[in-house]
Write a protein that holds these residues in place. Structure first.
Motif, PDB file in Angstrom:
ATOM      1  N   LEU A  57      34.914 -49.856  97.348  1.00 30.07           N
ATOM      2  CA  LEU A  57      34.266 -48.573  97.119  1.00 30.07           C
ATOM      3  C   LEU A  57      33.575 -48.054  98.377  1.00 30.07           C
ATOM      4  CD1 LEU A  57      32.703 -49.124  93.571  1.00 30.07           C
ATOM      5  CD2 LEU A  57      34.729 -47.782  94.158  1.00 30.07           C
ATOM      6  N   VAL A  58      33.302 -48.922  99.349  1.00 32.96           N
ATOM      7  CA  VAL A  58      32.608 -48.524 100.576  1.00 32.96           C
ATOM      8  C   VAL A  58      33.552 -47.793 101.529  1.00 32.96           C
ATOM      9  CG1 VAL A  58      31.348 -49.389 102.589  1.00 32.96           C
ATOM     10  CG2 VAL A  58      30.933 -50.383 100.329  1.00 32.96           C
ATOM     11  N   ALA A  59      34.840 -48.090 101.452  1.00 33.52           N
ATOM     12  CA  ALA A  59      35.828 -47.405 102.289  1.00 33.52           C
ATOM     13  C   ALA A  59      37.112 -47.234 101.477  1.00 33.52           C
ATOM     14  CB  ALA A  59      36.072 -48.173 103.579  1.00 33.52           C
ATOM     15  N   GLY A  60      37.935 -48.268 101.432  1.00 34.18           N
ATOM     16  CA  GLY A  60      39.170 -48.205 100.657  1.00 34.18           C
ATOM     17  C   GLY A  60      40.154 -49.239 101.150  1.00 34.18           C
ATOM     18  N   GLU A  61      41.231 -49.414 100.405  1.00 32.23           N
ATOM     19  CA  GLU A  61      42.220 -50.421 100.754  1.00 32.23           C
ATOM     20  C   GLU A  61      42.748 -50.177 102.166  1.00 32.23           C
ATOM     21  OE1 GLU A  61      42.819 -53.034  98.881  1.00 32.23           O
ATOM     22  OE2 GLU A  61      41.399 -52.230  97.400  1.00 32.23           O
ATOM     23  N   GLY A  62      42.754 -51.237 102.979  1.00 27.74           N
ATOM     24  CA  GLY A  62      43.258 -51.146 104.332  1.00 27.74           C
ATOM     25  C   GLY A  62      42.253 -50.706 105.368  1.00 27.74           C
ATOM     26  N   ALA A  63      41.058 -50.287 104.944  1.00 33.15           N
ATOM     27  CA  ALA A  63      40.020 -49.871 105.893  1.00 33.15           C
ATOM     28  C   ALA A  63      39.310 -51.102 106.449  1.00 33.15           C
ATOM     29  CB  ALA A  63      39.019 -48.946 105.214  1.00 33.15           C
ATOM     30  N   PHE A  64      38.844 -51.001 107.689  1.00 33.23           N
ATOM     31  CA  PHE A  64      38.242 -52.165 108.354  1.00 33.23           C
ATOM     32  C   PHE A  64      37.021 -52.667 107.600  1.00 33.23           C
ATOM     33  CE2 PHE A  64      35.299 -54.083 111.422  1.00 33.23           C
ATOM     34  CZ  PHE A  64      36.095 -55.117 111.893  1.00 33.23           C
ATOM     35  N   ASP A  65      36.107 -51.781 107.212  1.00 30.75           N
ATOM     36  CA  ASP A  65      34.899 -52.218 106.504  1.00 30.75           C
ATOM     37  C   ASP A  65      35.254 -52.975 105.233  1.00 30.75           C
ATOM     38  OD1 ASP A  65      33.114 -51.112 108.347  1.00 30.75           O
ATOM     39  OD2 ASP A  65      33.063 -49.185 107.323  1.00 30.75           O
ATOM     40  N   THR A  66      36.158 -52.420 104.462  1.00 32.70           N
ATOM     41  CA  THR A  66      36.553 -53.056 103.202  1.00 32.70           C
ATOM     42  C   THR A  66      37.182 -54.420 103.442  1.00 32.70           C
ATOM     43  OG1 THR A  66      36.840 -50.960 102.026  1.00 32.70           O
ATOM     44  CG2 THR A  66      38.107 -52.849 101.216  1.00 32.70           C
ATOM     45  N   GLU A  67      38.112 -54.495 104.383  1.00 34.20           N
ATOM     46  CA  GLU A  67      38.812 -55.755 104.617  1.00 34.20           C
ATOM     47  C   GLU A  67      37.886 -56.814 105.189  1.00 34.20           C
ATOM     48  OE1 GLU A  67      41.754 -56.218 103.407  1.00 34.20           O
ATOM     49  OE2 GLU A  67      41.816 -54.131 102.769  1.00 34.20           O
ATOM     50  N   LEU A  68      36.995 -56.425 106.110  1.00 34.27           N
ATOM     51  CA  LEU A  68      36.076 -57.406 106.694  1.00 34.27           C
ATOM     52  C   LEU A  68      35.127 -57.950 105.637  1.00 34.27           C
ATOM     53  CD1 LEU A  68      34.843 -58.886 109.120  1.00 34.27           C
ATOM     54  CD2 LEU A  68      33.404 -56.871 109.514  1.00 34.27           C
ATOM     55  N   MET A  69      34.526 -57.094 104.835  1.00 33.94           N
ATOM     56  CA  MET A  69      33.585 -57.574 103.821  1.00 33.94           C
ATOM     57  C   MET A  69      34.287 -58.380 102.745  1.00 33.94           C
ATOM     58  SD  MET A  69      30.646 -54.629 103.456  1.00 33.94           S
ATOM     59  CE  MET A  69      31.714 -53.218 103.184  1.00 33.94           C
ATOM     60  N   ARG A  70      35.489 -57.995 102.398  1.00 34.31           N
ATOM     61  CA  ARG A  70      36.249 -58.751 101.398  1.00 34.31           C
ATOM     62  C   ARG A  70      36.583 -60.149 101.916  1.00 34.31           C
ATOM     63  NH1 ARG A  70      41.061 -55.383  99.623  1.00 34.31           N
ATOM     64  NH2 ARG A  70      39.607 -54.538  98.084  1.00 34.31           N
ATOM     65  N   MET A  71      37.035 -60.249 103.151  1.00 31.67           N
ATOM     66  CA  MET A  71      37.456 -61.545 103.699  1.00 31.67           C
ATOM     67  C   MET A  71      36.283 -62.476 103.959  1.00 31.67           C
ATOM     68  SD  MET A  71      40.454 -60.522 106.410  1.00 31.67           S
ATOM     69  CE  MET A  71      41.770 -59.401 105.940  1.00 31.67           C
ATOM     70  N   THR A  72      35.108 -61.924 104.251  1.00 33.23           N
ATOM     71  CA  THR A  72      33.951 -62.773 104.538  1.00 33.23           C
ATOM     72  C   THR A  72      33.098 -63.020 103.300  1.00 33.23           C
ATOM     73  OG1 THR A  72      32.723 -60.811 105.301  1.00 33.23           O
ATOM     74  CG2 THR A  72      33.858 -62.130 106.961  1.00 33.23           C
ATOM     75  N   GLU A  73      33.475 -62.482 102.169  1.00 36.05           N
ATOM     76  CA  GLU A  73      32.905 -62.817 100.863  1.00 36.05           C
ATOM     77  C   GLU A  73      31.379 -62.742 100.837  1.00 36.05           C
ATOM     78  OE1 GLU A  73      34.626 -66.682 100.195  1.00 36.05           O
ATOM     79  OE2 GLU A  73      36.403 -65.802  99.255  1.00 36.05           O
ATOM     80  N   GLY A  74      30.849 -61.627 101.334  1.00 37.00           N
ATOM     81  CA  GLY A  74      29.414 -61.396 101.241  1.00 37.00           C
ATOM     82  C   GLY A  74      28.605 -61.842 102.441  1.00 37.00           C
ATOM     83  N   GLU A  75      29.225 -62.528 103.397  1.00 33.79           N
ATOM     84  CA  GLU A  75      28.485 -62.982 104.578  1.00 33.79           C
ATOM     85  C   GLU A  75      28.193 -61.847 105.550  1.00 33.79           C
ATOM     86  OE1 GLU A  75      29.926 -66.327 106.653  1.00 33.79           O
ATOM     87  OE2 GLU A  75      30.161 -67.584 104.885  1.00 33.79           O
TER      88      GLU A  75
END
Length: 317
Positions: free
Chosen positions: A221-239
């Motif tokens: 919801l912060v950016a969208g699928e494929g966006a850097f912010d979304t992918e980085l936060m998803r991959m780091t699982e809250g870190e």
């Protein structure tokens, strides 16, 4: 809030290589500061001032988390995530923004962000969540809705007061202008941006902690699928909490550490800020090698013939 400034260190460069041959170069300044505003690491001039653009959205959201607006209207972390977003204008994003307005009994026509050229409604504008949050606070406080974007509006005064308190400087010292969506935006040194993000994820401010939780729980919801912010936060699982801004701005912090990273690509190139962020996060150990490799494949290898490469490192003080 610029304690600990040192002489500028060499800037970083992002090079676009076409089949290994240099084609373009982007100059970059990057800064790491702690929650007290102390400079820890830099590349380029940490005192360089520029507009923070959409990287300010988590702090504009303080007007929502600190006023009882969430509780009064029963808003959720999903709503808060889209308030902090620069979203893609998908159906899911537009519906989440509409949900905020519906719960606050505000007609969508009150939104003063423009309708994007390829869209049908202001709800689909990338900043519509931020605007909905501002309107929600105005409704909760019985402020006028029609003028919510004016610099003298109580909601805008509340926002800049919150930011000035975090940075320990008078609100009237900020250089102000209009963002593309019509809302006020502010220029500040990169070290102040880094310090804001250090405070965002430090765990010392309950209102900021809630914002971090919303962004990291609902990164799509912060950016969208494929966006850097979304992918980085998803991959780091809250870190890590990450928020981009236009014209080459990228800000990131690591939960619980009280450290913030601010990046400015001088020519505003979007592709360069992702490459720099990956390079620095790998250097800092904020992302694991597998995450770094996945992000590099997605954001640094542009085509079978083109890739991005970063030259230089942060200067440790």
């Amino acid at each position: 809030m610029t304690r600990g400034l040192r002489n500028p260190a060499p800037e970083l460069e992002v090079q676009l290589l076409r089949e290994g041959i240099l084609e373009s170069t982007h100059r970059v300044t990057a800064v790491i500061a702690d929650h007290r505003g102390r400079l820890l690491t830099q590349a380029g001039n940490a005192a360089m001032s520029t507009f923070i653009r959409s990287a300010l959205k988590p702090f504009q959201a303080l007007a929502v988390t600190s006023t009882g607006t969430i509780e009064r209207y029963g808003l959720t972390d999903r709503d808060l995530a889209v308030i902090c977003s620069s979203h893609h204008g998908s159906v899911e994003h537009a519906r989440q923004v509409f949900n905020i307005l519906w719960r606050c009994d505000i007609d969508p026509t009150a939104l003063q962000c423009p309708t994007p050229p390829d869209k049908d409604s202001p709800l689909q504008h990338c900043c519509s969540g931020k605007h909905a949050g501002m309107l929600a606070v105005a409704q909760q406080r019985y402020y006028p809705l029609e003028t919510y974007l004016h610099r003298s509006h109580p909601v805008q005064k509340l926002i800049i007061t919150k930011i000035s308190e975090l940075l320990g400087m008078p609100a009237d010292e900020f250089i102000r202008a209009r963002d593309d969506c019509g809302a006020p935006i502010y220029s500040m040194p990169l070290i102040q941006m880094a310090s804001l993000y250090a405070q965002l994820a430090s765990g010392e401010h309950l209102d900021l902690e809630r914002i971090v939780r919303a962004m990291t729980y609902y990164p799509h919801l912060v950016a969208g699928e494929g966006a850097f912010d979304t992918e980085l936060m998803r991959m780091t699982e809250g870190e890590l909490v990450s928020k981009a801004g236009a014209e080459g701005i990228q800000c990131i912090s690591r939960a619980g550490e009280g450290l913030g990273l601010a990046i400015k690509v001088h020519d505003g190139a979007k592709r360069a800020k992702s490459a720099i962020a990956i390079h620095i996060l790998r250097q800092l150990g904020w992302i694991t090698p597998p995450v770094a490799e996945t992000l590099s494949e997605q954001f640094m290898k542009l085509s079978p013939y083109k890739r991005l490469e970063v030259v230089g490192d942060l200067t440790m003080l």
